[in-house]
Motif scaffolding. Sequence first.
Motif, PDB file in Angstrom:
ATOM      1  N   VAL A  18       5.888  -3.678   5.417  1.00  0.00           N
ATOM      2  CA  VAL A  18       7.108  -3.139   5.256  1.00  0.00           C
ATOM      3  C   VAL A  18       8.158  -3.817   6.147  1.00  0.00           C
ATOM      4  CG1 VAL A  18       7.017  -1.095   7.353  1.00  0.00           C
ATOM      5  CG2 VAL A  18       8.801  -0.597   5.921  1.00  0.00           C
ATOM      6  N   ASP A  19       7.644  -4.477   7.369  1.00  0.00           N
ATOM      7  CA  ASP A  19       8.369  -5.747   7.947  1.00  0.00           C
ATOM      8  C   ASP A  19       9.479  -5.872   7.073  1.00  0.00           C
ATOM      9  OD1 ASP A  19       6.198  -4.994  10.222  1.00  0.00           O
ATOM     10  OD2 ASP A  19       5.682  -4.359   8.477  1.00  0.00           O
ATOM     11  N   TYR A  20       8.812  -7.232   5.953  1.00  0.00           N
ATOM     12  CA  TYR A  20       9.442  -7.730   4.858  1.00  0.00           C
ATOM     13  C   TYR A  20      10.447  -6.991   4.326  1.00  0.00           C
ATOM     14  CZ  TYR A  20       5.822 -11.424   5.844  1.00  0.00           C
ATOM     15  OH  TYR A  20       5.632 -12.788   6.197  1.00  0.00           O
ATOM     16  N   ILE A  21      10.488  -5.684   3.842  1.00  0.00           N
ATOM     17  CA  ILE A  21      11.433  -5.173   3.549  1.00  0.00           C
ATOM     18  C   ILE A  21      12.301  -4.949   4.736  1.00  0.00           C
ATOM     19  CG2 ILE A  21      12.372  -3.269   2.567  1.00  0.00           C
ATOM     20  CD1 ILE A  21       9.327  -2.239   1.605  1.00  0.00           C
ATOM     21  N   LEU A  22      12.398  -5.117   5.715  1.00  0.00           N
ATOM     22  CA  LEU A  22      13.477  -4.344   6.679  1.00  0.00           C
ATOM     23  C   LEU A  22      14.239  -6.329   6.876  1.00  0.00           C
ATOM     24  CD1 LEU A  22      11.931  -1.925   8.803  1.00  0.00           C
ATOM     25  CD2 LEU A  22      14.208  -2.251   8.475  1.00  0.00           C
ATOM     26  N   SER A  68       0.501  -1.013   0.057  1.00  0.00           N
ATOM     27  CA  SER A  68       0.267   0.287   0.149  1.00  0.00           C
ATOM     28  C   SER A  68       0.405   0.813  -0.277  1.00  0.00           C
ATOM     29  CB  SER A  68      -0.717   0.160   2.003  1.00  0.00           C
ATOM     30  OG  SER A  68       0.615   0.214   2.029  1.00  0.00           O
ATOM     31  N   LYS A  69       0.194   2.693  -0.559  1.00  0.00           N
ATOM     32  CA  LYS A  69       1.245   3.523  -0.224  1.00  0.00           C
ATOM     33  C   LYS A  69       1.735   3.884   1.089  1.00  0.00           C
ATOM     34  CE  LYS A  69      -1.255   6.173  -4.210  1.00  0.00           C
ATOM     35  NZ  LYS A  69      -2.409   5.309  -3.969  1.00  0.00           N
ATOM     36  N   GLU A  70       0.884   3.284   2.602  1.00  0.00           N
ATOM     37  CA  GLU A  70       1.105   3.649   3.107  1.00  0.00           C
ATOM     38  C   GLU A  70       2.114   2.599   3.465  1.00  0.00           C
ATOM     39  OE1 GLU A  70      -0.446   3.070   8.073  1.00  0.00           O
ATOM     40  OE2 GLU A  70      -1.793   2.701   6.452  1.00  0.00           O
ATOM     41  N   ASP A  71       2.733   2.076   3.009  1.00  0.00           N
ATOM     42  CA  ASP A  71       3.384   0.418   3.592  1.00  0.00           C
ATOM     43  C   ASP A  71       4.717   1.094   3.214  1.00  0.00           C
ATOM     44  OD1 ASP A  71       2.995  -1.295   5.282  1.00  0.00           O
ATOM     45  OD2 ASP A  71       2.210  -2.826   3.118  1.00  0.00           O
ATOM     46  N   LEU A  72       4.806   1.837   1.567  1.00  0.00           N
ATOM     47  CA  LEU A  72       5.390   2.832   0.788  1.00  0.00           C
ATOM     48  C   LEU A  72       6.004   4.034   2.352  1.00  0.00           C
ATOM     49  CD1 LEU A  72       5.651   1.164  -1.624  1.00  0.00           C
ATOM     50  CD2 LEU A  72       5.871   2.773  -2.989  1.00  0.00           C
ATOM     51  N   GLY A  73       4.849   4.711   2.373  1.00  0.00           N
ATOM     52  CA  GLY A  73       5.580   6.284   3.346  1.00  0.00           C
ATOM     53  C   GLY A  73       6.074   4.698   4.381  1.00  0.00           C
ATOM     54  N   SER A  74       5.557   4.334   5.082  1.00  0.00           N
ATOM     55  CA  SER A  74       7.058   3.840   6.290  1.00  0.00           C
ATOM     56  C   SER A  74       8.274   2.820   5.208  1.00  0.00           C
ATOM     57  CB  SER A  74       6.023   2.786   6.455  1.00  0.00           C
ATOM     58  OG  SER A  74       4.752   2.777   6.978  1.00  0.00           O
ATOM     59  N   PHE A  75       8.339   2.667   4.536  1.00  0.00           N
ATOM     60  CA  PHE A  75       9.332   2.508   3.999  1.00  0.00           C
ATOM     61  C   PHE A  75      10.463   3.444   3.551  1.00  0.00           C
ATOM     62  CE2 PHE A  75      11.856   2.357   0.031  1.00  0.00           C
ATOM     63  CZ  PHE A  75      13.040   1.053   0.005  1.00  0.00           C
ATOM     64  N   THR A  76       9.656   4.800   3.355  1.00  0.00           N
ATOM     65  CA  THR A  76      10.690   5.805   3.222  1.00  0.00           C
ATOM     66  C   THR A  76      10.941   6.702   4.395  1.00  0.00           C
ATOM     67  OG1 THR A  76       9.150   6.748   1.552  1.00  0.00           O
ATOM     68  CG2 THR A  76      10.315   8.018   2.134  1.00  0.00           C
ATOM     69  N   ALA A  77      10.307   6.602   5.496  1.00  0.00           N
ATOM     70  CA  ALA A  77      10.006   7.270   7.085  1.00  0.00           C
ATOM     71  C   ALA A  77      11.622   6.476   7.879  1.00  0.00           C
ATOM     72  CB  ALA A  77       9.103   6.862   7.913  1.00  0.00           C
ATOM     73  N   ILE A  78      11.975   4.851   7.590  1.00  0.00           N
ATOM     74  CA  ILE A  78      12.156   3.979   8.462  1.00  0.00           C
ATOM     75  C   ILE A  78      14.055   3.877   7.735  1.00  0.00           C
ATOM     76  CG2 ILE A  78      12.449   1.759   8.909  1.00  0.00           C
ATOM     77  CD1 ILE A  78       9.718   1.478   9.717  1.00  0.00           C
ATOM     78  N   TYR A  79      13.665   4.087   6.119  1.00  0.00           N
ATOM     79  CA  TYR A  79      14.961   4.113   6.075  1.00  0.00           C
ATOM     80  C   TYR A  79      15.511   5.364   5.531  1.00  0.00           C
ATOM     81  CZ  TYR A  79      15.355  -0.903   4.799  1.00  0.00           C
ATOM     82  OH  TYR A  79      15.528  -1.970   4.491  1.00  0.00           O
ATOM     83  N   ALA A  80      15.064   6.494   6.364  1.00  0.00           N
ATOM     84  CA  ALA A  80      15.261   7.856   6.566  1.00  0.00           C
ATOM     85  C   ALA A  80      16.275   7.529   7.593  1.00  0.00           C
ATOM     86  CB  ALA A  80      14.159   8.943   6.412  1.00  0.00           C
ATOM     87  N   PHE A  81      15.728   6.815   8.405  1.00  0.00           N
ATOM     88  CA  PHE A  81      15.865   6.409  10.408  1.00  0.00           C
ATOM     89  C   PHE A  81      17.546   5.881   9.657  1.00  0.00           C
ATOM     90  CE2 PHE A  81      16.433   4.183  14.023  1.00  0.00           C
ATOM     91  CZ  PHE A  81      15.362   5.098  14.990  1.00  0.00           C
ATOM     92  N   ILE A  82      17.457   5.075   9.289  1.00  0.00           N
ATOM     93  CA  ILE A  82      18.198   4.000   9.203  1.00  0.00           C
ATOM     94  C   ILE A  82      20.148   4.795   8.636  1.00  0.00           C
ATOM     95  CG2 ILE A  82      19.270   2.473   7.657  1.00  0.00           C
ATOM     96  CD1 ILE A  82      16.964   0.628   8.674  1.00  0.00           C
ATOM     97  N   ALA A  83      19.290   5.810   7.321  1.00  0.00           N
ATOM     98  CA  ALA A  83      20.417   6.601   6.956  1.00  0.00           C
ATOM     99  C   ALA A  83      21.098   7.100   7.806  1.00  0.00           C
ATOM    100  CB  ALA A  83      20.344   6.952   5.770  1.00  0.00           C
ATOM    101  N   PHE A  84      20.158   7.858   8.646  1.00  0.00           N
ATOM    102  CA  PHE A  84      20.658   9.327   9.633  1.00  0.00           C
ATOM    103  C   PHE A  84      21.034   8.052  11.166  1.00  0.00           C
ATOM    104  CE2 PHE A  84      20.491  11.411  13.996  1.00  0.00           C
ATOM    105  CZ  PHE A  84      20.626  12.343  13.236  1.00  0.00           C
TER     106      PHE A  84
END
Length: 503
Positions: free
Chosen positions: A196-200, A37-53
Amino acid sequence: MSKLKQLAGQTAIYGISSILGRVINFLLLPLYIAYLSKEDLGSFTAIYAFIAFFNVIFTYGMETTFFRFSTGKGLDPQKAYNNVQSLILTTSLSLGALLFLSAEQLSVWMDYPGKSHLFQWTAIILTIDAILAIPYARLRVENKSLKFALTKLLNILLNVGFNIFFIVVCLHVYEGDYLGFLQPFVGSFYHPEWGVDYILLSNLLANALIIPVLFSLSGKFSWQLDKSILGPMWKYALPLLFMGLAGVTNEVFSRFLFEYVLPENFYPGLTAREAGGIFGANFKLAIFMNLIIQAFKYAAEPFFFSQSEDKNSPKLYARVMHWFIIFCSALMILVAVNLDIISKIILGNKGYQAGMDIVPMLLMGYLMLGVYFNLSIWFKITDRTIYSFYITFTGAVVTILVIFLMVPQYGYTGAAMSTLATYVVMSVMCYFFGQKYYPIPYKTAKDIFYLVIAFGFSYLGFYIRLDSGILTFLVHNLLPLFFLGLVALMEREEISQLKKRLK
């Protein structure tokens, strides 16, 4: 010329692996769009920004420090490697454990209630990334670019394979579409509500499997924590840590903060997190420029340090910058004028194209990041790394200000403006400080001219629409050809000299 050829050769190897790997990874985006879903992609975007930081915190400038202390005269590369890797192992395991134990609270703070496992996996990913950072850096220092490239590709292929397995194969088996005899087995571990769980999880498994491969390729290691070696290293690295934190703020905060800054119902029919998913998907279309920057960085950082003792190195750095700008400007135009085709292939027709007009601005932002990387060599080789903090801290302030001021007003465009404005400000500051402490004879007027023309052509081609699709395509692609013709005219003397040398 031979030194430029050496840099070009190294960049090509890093570039092929980086481009192939990122393209393979990039092809996951249509899969995510189709299955999540778009919500999953939003979570993917935010969590991977967190990881990058947090990646910056976990490695705290030690990659660049390792380059500096393993390539100088009179320094022992093996001792430098032993000490840096021992220190990274100690700190990353400690920080990872702390983050793992804080997962429940993080899930509440970031509005992922009941999803503490996401941040436990994030902690493990960050720990593994840090542990692998210095072995990867050693391969670069020793010019083992092919081993570096193959290892990176293996990691990406594993990641893609796990993504396809969990997101596609397991779903269809679970729903009985095929391989019905495996349904009980898949049903024992598969969670259809996960996205997004499975992406991580895929990222975690791929990174874990690459540890023994990379450690075997990077050579011997023995535990060593020598204060006399680590003291000067830490002094060198500390400003780089703050530079990295400010830099990653510039790089990822537009994606991390977007859903929290965007007013609700700014885009009718979309939640802020869903809009963040659209923004993140369009941000990924700027990957083509990011690929080149990343490949160039892998090759250029050890190359720049190795040439620092040469009295002609300032002229060499200037030539590298000049041709880097020409190449990246041409690439930016080519991508921008063909975005309508690229977006249809990658984003499909699920509403993700709504933010496509920000991509030329993001391409230019990444190009300016590459310019800044070229300019930043002066403070690295003169050991004035404190200036990196001043510059990137200013950039971080610009990023945050633009996000909070512009995103509530302009949405996607406001977030893209933060990326471009930040890297322009950082490049200007770095240029003026550098010319004071380590003058380099850049072709400043020409370089700025190429950048302005390329940015103008990118938006011109993006907005030109004719009645015929074929005619539109032809007119669009005349613009990069026209730019290259302009370059050939303005660089005719150097091109002529190059032809003579090749003969």
